[in-house]
Design an enzyme around this catalytic site. Structure first.
Site, PDB file in Angstrom:
ATOM      1  N   SER A 140     -23.844 -46.147  59.574  1.00  0.00           N
ATOM      2  CA  SER A 140     -23.808 -45.211  60.700  1.00  0.00           C
ATOM      3  C   SER A 140     -22.501 -44.427  60.631  1.00  0.00           C
ATOM      4  CB  SER A 140     -23.874 -45.968  62.028  1.00  0.00           C
ATOM      5  OG  SER A 140     -23.597 -45.094  63.116  1.00  0.00           O
ATOM      6  N   TYR A 174     -20.238 -52.651  67.140  1.00  0.00           N
ATOM      7  CA  TYR A 174     -21.264 -52.012  66.313  1.00  0.00           C
ATOM      8  C   TYR A 174     -20.615 -51.142  65.240  1.00  0.00           C
ATOM      9  CZ  TYR A 174     -25.031 -48.803  65.016  1.00  0.00           C
ATOM     10  OH  TYR A 174     -25.941 -48.045  64.318  1.00  0.00           O
TER      11      TYR A 174
END
Length: 262
Positions: free
Chosen positions: A140, A153
């Protein structure tokens, strides 16, 4: 005629994983689909068998559970037909750092980093021995942008990027291709599971567009694919600056700016 390699995809019941399954089936690849939701996997598998005429095996697996993870590792080690691993399974972060529970932290890190690493490690020796194969790790852009929040995350996705770059250096001399795919916000169920209404977000990419772009990068053998990035030179400049830093930090003594003042 050389047969196409089978593709094992984790997190394949929906979103990015299911779309990868559709795209590789469309290219004529047999599939092994792994996810927790067996009913959805079975539905997807039946449709792809009928529409694309490919073989599709289903593995029900929660990769945060040791026994399930071990079963997928065994399949990767033993099934010589599998030549591509799509390490897609992952989960998002609900709430800020101080709202996290110990169990939630462990589950997120286990799925996003430990499981991904173990699956790559399970298949890499066989790929190296055969001097072929591909490992695709879904990361990501949050992994290099702490300003976007989601600290845990983002940290797991920074790990995915670093691991992919390191694996490329180690495995590419043996003919193994490693790709890191770094999406920005993409319309998948990860938002709902994290308690976020995706419709409140701006600039959200559709999953089909994301995967199609990632496959363009795959076909080009890119090492890092960032589908929303228009100016590739910006990533090149960032990576070049990082590499330039290496010579500065290989020092036997501290920098003058850290020496105590007289």
């Amino acid at each position: 005629m050389t047969s196409l390699p089978t593709v094992l995809i984790t997190g394949a019941s929906s979103g990015i994983g299911a779309t990868y399954a559709e795209r590789f089936a469309g290219r004529g690849h047999d599939l092994v689909l792994a996810a927790r939701d067996k009913a959805r996997l079975d539905t997807l598998a039946a449709r792809l068998r009928e529409e694309r005429g490919v073989s599709v095996d289903v593995l029900q697996a929660d990769l945060t559970l040791p026994a399930d993870l071990a079963a997928v590792e065994t399949r990767l080690r033993d099934d010589a037909r599998i030549g591509i691993l799509i390490n897609n399974a992952g989960m998002g972060q609900a709430g800020g750092f101080v709202q996290q529970s110990a169990a939630g932290i462990e589950r997120l890190i286990t799925l996003n980093t430990t499981a991904l690493t173990r699956l790559a490690a399970a298949v890499a020796p066989r790929f190296v021995q055969s001097r072929t194969g591909a490992i695709v790790n879904i990361g990501s852009v949050v992994g290099f942008a702490p300003e976007l929040g989601m600290s845990i995350y983002g940290a797991t996705k920074a790990f995915v990027l670093f691991l992919s770059q390191g694996l490329n250096l180690e495995l590419s001399p043996s003919g193994v291709y490693v790709q890191a795919v770094l999406p920005a916000a993409t319309r998948t169920e990860i938002w709902e599971r994290a308690g976020v209404d995706v419709n409140t977000l701006t600039e959200v990419m559709e999953v089909g567009e994301l995967v199609d772009a990632a496959l363009v990068g795959f076909d080009r053998r890119e090492l890092v694919t960032i589908p929303p990035l228009h100016v590739a030179a910006r990533w090149d400049a960032l990576d070049g600056a990082r590499q330039g830093l290496l010579s500065d930090i290989r020092q036997a003594h501290v920098a003058d700016r850290y020496r105590p003042e007289a």
